[in-house]
Write a protein that holds these residues in place. Sequence first.
Motif, short mmCIF file in Angstrom:
data_model
loop_
_atom_site.label_atom_id
_atom_site.label_comp_id
_atom_site.label_asym_id
_atom_site.label_seq_id
_atom_site.Cartn_x
_atom_site.Cartn_y
_atom_site.Cartn_z
N ARG A 173 0.83 -1.21 0.00
CA ARG A 173 0.00 0.00 0.00
C ARG A 173 0.86 1.25 0.00
N ALA A 174 1.97 1.22 0.74
CA ALA A 174 2.86 2.38 0.79
C ALA A 174 3.55 2.60 -0.55
N MET A 175 3.98 1.51 -1.21
CA MET A 175 4.58 1.66 -2.53
C MET A 175 3.56 2.18 -3.53
N LEU A 176 2.33 1.71 -3.42
CA LEU A 176 1.26 2.20 -4.28
C LEU A 176 1.11 3.71 -4.14
N ARG A 177 1.13 4.19 -2.91
CA ARG A 177 1.00 5.63 -2.70
C ARG A 177 2.16 6.39 -3.34
N ASN A 178 3.39 5.87 -3.20
CA ASN A 178 4.53 6.51 -3.86
C ASN A 178 4.36 6.55 -5.36
N LEU A 179 3.92 5.45 -5.96
CA LEU A 179 3.73 5.43 -7.42
C LEU A 179 2.63 6.40 -7.83
N MET A 180 1.59 6.52 -7.02
CA MET A 180 0.55 7.50 -7.30
C MET A 180 1.14 8.91 -7.27
N GLN A 181 1.97 9.20 -6.26
CA GLN A 181 2.55 10.54 -6.14
C GLN A 181 3.42 10.87 -7.35
N LEU A 182 4.17 9.90 -7.85
CA LEU A 182 4.97 10.12 -9.06
C LEU A 182 4.07 10.41 -10.26
N ASN A 183 2.89 9.79 -10.30
CA ASN A 183 1.97 9.98 -11.42
C ASN A 183 1.17 11.27 -11.34
N MET A 184 1.38 12.08 -10.31
CA MET A 184 0.67 13.35 -10.19
C MET A 184 1.20 14.40 -11.16
N LEU A 185 2.18 14.05 -11.95
CA LEU A 185 2.61 14.94 -13.03
C LEU A 185 1.47 15.11 -14.02
N LEU A 186 1.38 16.29 -14.63
CA LEU A 186 0.31 16.58 -15.57
C LEU A 186 0.58 15.93 -16.93
N PRO A 187 -0.48 15.70 -17.71
CA PRO A 187 -0.27 15.19 -19.07
C PRO A 187 0.66 16.09 -19.90
N SER A 188 0.68 17.38 -19.60
CA SER A 188 1.59 18.28 -20.32
C SER A 188 3.05 18.08 -19.89
N ASP A 189 3.26 17.46 -18.74
CA ASP A 189 4.61 17.17 -18.26
C ASP A 189 5.15 15.89 -18.87
N VAL A 190 4.33 14.86 -18.88
CA VAL A 190 4.76 13.55 -19.35
C VAL A 190 3.64 12.89 -20.13
N SER A 191 4.01 12.20 -21.19
CA SER A 191 3.03 11.45 -21.97
C SER A 191 2.73 10.12 -21.28
N HIS A 192 1.74 9.42 -21.83
CA HIS A 192 1.44 8.09 -21.29
C HIS A 192 2.64 7.15 -21.47
#
Length: 243
Positions: free
Chosen positions: A180-199
């Motif tokens: 669960r803690a790793m999941l939260r970290n991966l979510m936090q990394l994915n908080m970048l906007l679509p304009s920052d990073v593509s899929h």
Amino acid sequence: MNYQALAETLADERLPEGWRMVGSSVHARVAVNGDGSVYYKEFLPRGPLERLKALVRGSRASRARTHNALLQQAGFRAPDNLAWGKLPAGREYLFSSTVPGDGVTTWLRDTLIERHGADLAQRRQLLRELGTFIGRMHAAGFVHGDLRTSNVLAEFQNSHFQFALIDNERNVFRTPAAGRAMLRNLMQLNMLLPSDVSHRDRMRCFCAWRTQMVELSDTEARVLGLRAYQWAMERLRAKGKVQ
């Protein structure tokens, strides 16, 4: 240097020559010296719950010192603890060294802004090596307490990116790291906007992370990656940042 006297001056919101305040959360006061080599962080009271947590887990300042040291002992870059102590009204402070590099957010939004040629190649390298770094951290048992990309500093050195972690007071160290803690970290990394990073950028980073997580099955890794992305998009939509 008399760090206690300096802390008392900074806590009184009097800036010695060359020092300046920098942005921080409402629960901290942060300043940096003139050449940017030393940071001061004052931990402001959060309320009764924080006092109870401190009795069990140690104060925020002590946790920050402990986790900086643990990361360094494990071979990860983190600030050096220089001095710490107490202030009136239950406050504490920590002086730490600056680690080299700029936040990953800055690299993506301000430095590597072109989506072609050398900038594009280096963006992809940054994201792959970031994923590998976070995977190594998780595999070693560390979960960061607030893994926004501004808390991961990157320095390009000898044809590779070197990373460092800051704001480590809420880190958790246990082996194996909790899913669960790793999941939260991966979510936090994915908080970048679509304009920052593509899929595809996100997938590059995640696939590099996956190479380090040898104890996870393919199914477990896919579930973590998909749920992290979905959770981040839900949060971004709630903030009105994506449709």
